[in-house]
Design a protein around this motif. Structure first.
Motif, short mmCIF file in Angstrom:
data_model
loop_
_atom_site.label_atom_id
_atom_site.label_comp_id
_atom_site.label_asym_id
_atom_site.label_seq_id
_atom_site.Cartn_x
_atom_site.Cartn_y
_atom_site.Cartn_z
N ALA A 163 62.52 54.78 16.32
CA ALA A 163 62.88 53.51 16.95
C ALA A 163 62.05 52.35 16.41
N ALA A 290 56.90 48.91 25.30
CA ALA A 290 56.20 49.27 24.07
C ALA A 290 55.41 50.57 24.25
N ALA A 323 61.71 50.35 37.61
CA ALA A 323 60.95 51.44 38.21
C ALA A 323 61.64 52.80 38.08
C1 LIG Z 1 57.47 50.05 35.16
C2 LIG Z 1 56.47 49.57 34.08
C3 LIG Z 1 55.05 49.87 34.55
C4 LIG Z 1 56.76 50.34 32.79
O1 LIG Z 1 55.77 49.94 31.81
P1 LIG Z 1 56.15 49.83 30.26
O2 LIG Z 1 54.92 49.66 29.51
O3 LIG Z 1 57.23 48.83 30.07
O4 LIG Z 1 56.74 51.30 30.03
P2 LIG Z 1 57.12 51.98 28.64
O5 LIG Z 1 57.09 50.98 27.55
O6 LIG Z 1 56.29 53.19 28.49
O7 LIG Z 1 58.57 52.43 28.90
C5 LIG Z 1 59.56 51.44 29.16
C6 LIG Z 1 60.71 51.57 28.19
O8 LIG Z 1 60.31 51.27 26.86
C7 LIG Z 1 60.77 52.30 25.99
N1 LIG Z 1 59.83 52.44 24.89
C8 LIG Z 1 58.55 52.70 25.01
N2 LIG Z 1 58.01 52.77 23.81
C9 LIG Z 1 58.96 52.51 22.91
C10 LIG Z 1 59.01 52.43 21.51
N3 LIG Z 1 57.96 52.61 20.75
N4 LIG Z 1 60.16 52.12 20.93
C11 LIG Z 1 61.25 51.95 21.68
N5 LIG Z 1 61.26 52.02 23.01
C12 LIG Z 1 60.13 52.30 23.62
C13 LIG Z 1 60.77 53.51 26.87
O9 LIG Z 1 61.61 54.52 26.35
C14 LIG Z 1 61.28 52.95 28.12
O10 LIG Z 1 62.66 52.79 28.04
P3 LIG Z 1 63.55 52.87 29.33
O11 LIG Z 1 63.09 51.76 30.25
O12 LIG Z 1 64.92 52.68 28.80
O13 LIG Z 1 63.27 54.19 29.94
C15 LIG Z 1 56.65 48.07 33.78
O14 LIG Z 1 57.99 47.82 33.45
C16 LIG Z 1 56.28 47.17 34.93
O15 LIG Z 1 55.11 46.85 35.10
N6 LIG Z 1 57.28 46.71 35.70
C17 LIG Z 1 57.03 45.75 36.76
C18 LIG Z 1 56.25 46.36 37.91
C19 LIG Z 1 56.85 47.64 38.33
O16 LIG Z 1 58.06 47.78 38.41
N7 LIG Z 1 55.99 48.61 38.61
C20 LIG Z 1 56.41 49.88 39.09
C21 LIG Z 1 56.55 49.75 40.55
S1 LIG Z 1 56.50 51.34 41.28
#
Ligand SMILES: CC(C)(COP(=O)(O)OP(=O)(O)OC[C@H]1O[C@@H](n2cnc3c(N)ncnc32)[C@H](O)[C@@H]1OP(=O)(O)O)[C@@H](O)C(=O)NCCC(=O)NCCS
Length: 348
Positions: A163, A290, A323
């Motif tokens: 990706a 990310a 979430a």
């Molecule tokens: C929920 C949260 C903590 C996730 O954190 P994040 O760092 O965005 O999570 P990740 O990057 O590990 O994963 C998110 C997405 O990115 C994708 N991704 C991660 N690394 C990637 C990469 N190298 N290349 C492509 N996609 C990637 C993941 O597959 C995932 O995809 P999906 O959403 O379709 O499943 C963040 O979105 C957030 O803080 N949201 C607001 C607060 C919240 O909702 N907190 C949770 C309340 S319980």
């Protein structure tokens, strides 16, 4: 009543084996200051039983930042063959009970039923009474999740490599300028600030009013999470289950989890024991998608699994589009759904 409680328990356990092993008919935790017992049917024809609880979290409690100020909670127990109809009659009795209950006309109030997410027989009934599925208690059973980890971790690395350039193995920091480290005492303020961001974010989906005591309550919680435990110097397993992600030394994300001794309050929600509870998961908006969130979760799960914790629980808002997909990928699935009518008087 014992026989009825046993039948209600058997029904729920057949629907979801991760639910608790026993549901006392009275709901001892729910008998606080109301304790009204509501029944549908009698004797052998008893079809539903519920206990009502009224509560008002103190202004300094963290719980207040994720819910309404006055809470009226029904703990329902139902049996078949028509559990939906039994629940329907029980909620009607409860609505009538609340109509004459002081405080139920307050705008900052909620009528709440916590219902097993997989008990689909109650869903239409709950909706028909004006209840909305606001929050979910999700569970990650350690044994099953860690059995899948090997296969998933390699698949994840492969997928990320395809990706985008700069893929990273599970558990490592997602990039050369990003680092994940365990939080320490000095980080309480940062964690409280991230927690306040989560409360603001979640309010988009729940409508919970902003509370003046949120940051102070989160600071208090963070201090407790980070407090030194006996043996922490020598034993990594005794260190706080709280990690920060940093980019160029600036905090960009957090995962903060209560160990089983602090998570006892939520332990009765599942048969698995002991449990940990994740209070906060957050990544700054410009840093999302990310892999930072997944890397933080990997740090937590590696230690939780190693420590013999049977399951990790957390809450998320049902309508938060970030979430459910995120936590699902980390091995969580819905256990309980919290249905609410806000304000309480909107219960139909
Ligand atoms: C929920 C949260 C903590 C996730 O954190 P994040 O760092 O965005 O999570 P990740 O990057 O590990 O994963 C998110 C997405 O990115 C994708 N991704 C991660 N690394 C990637 C990469 N190298 N290349 C492509 N996609 C990637 C993941 O597959 C995932 O995809 P999906 O959403 O379709 O499943 C963040 O979105 C957030 O803080 N949201 C607001 C607060 C919240 O909702 N907190 C949770 C309340 S319980």
């Amino acid at each position: 009543m014992d026989e009825f409680a046993a039948r209600a328990t058997v029904r729920w356990r057949a629907i979801d084996p991760l639910l608790p092993g026993a549901f006392p008919a009275e709901g001892p935790d729910l008998a606080d200051d109301c304790g009204a017992g509501l029944t549908v049917g009698q004797g052998e024809n008893l079809a539903a039983f519920g206990t009502c609880r009224h509560s008002q979290p103190d202004p300094g409690e963290i719980d207040l930042s994720w819910g309404m100020a006055r809470r009226f909670e029904l703990a329902p127990r139902v049996v078949g063959p028509d559990a939906g109809a039994a629940l329907d009659r029980l909620i009607s009795l409860w609505r009538d009970h609340l109509a004459s209950t002081p405080g139920s006309r307050d705008d900052d109030s909620a009528a709440i039923i916590t219902w097993p997410s997989r008990d689909i027989d109650g869903v239409v009934t709950l909706q028909n009474h004006g209840l909305r599925p606001l929050a979910v208690v999700a569970i990650r059973p350690s044994a099953r999740a860690s059995a899948r980890v090997g296969a998933r971790a390699s698949a994840r690395v492969g997928a990320r490599a395809g990706a985008r350039a700069g893929a990273w193995p599970a558990g490592e920091a997602p990039g050369p300028d990003t680092r994940i480290r365990r939080a320490g005492n000095a980080d309480a303020e940062t964690i409280a600030a991230f927690g306040a961001e989560v409360a603001r974010f979640d309010a988009h989906f729940s409508g919970t009013p902003s509370r003046p005591g949120t940051v102070a309550a989160l600071r208090h919680e963070a201090t407790r999470l980070l407090a030194a435990r006996p043996g922490a110097e020598a034993d990594p397993a005794a260190r706080p289950w709280t990690w920060l992600a940093e980019r160029d030394g600036q905090p960009i994300g957090v995962i903060a989890t209560q160990r089983p001794d602090r998570a006892a309050w939520i332990a009765p929600m599942t048969r698995l024991a002991p449990v940990a509870y994740t209070v906060l998961g957050y990544v700054s908006p410009q840093e999302r998608s990310a892999g930072v969130g997944a890397a933080l979760a990997d740090c937590l799960h590696a230690e939780v699994d190693q420590a013999g914790v049977a399951a990790t629980l957390l809450h998320y808002e049902q309508l938060n589009p970030y979430a459910a997909p995120f936590w699902s990928r980390q091995g969580y699935r819905p256990l309980w759904t919290m249905w609410e009518a806000r304000p309480a008087w909107s219960l139909r």
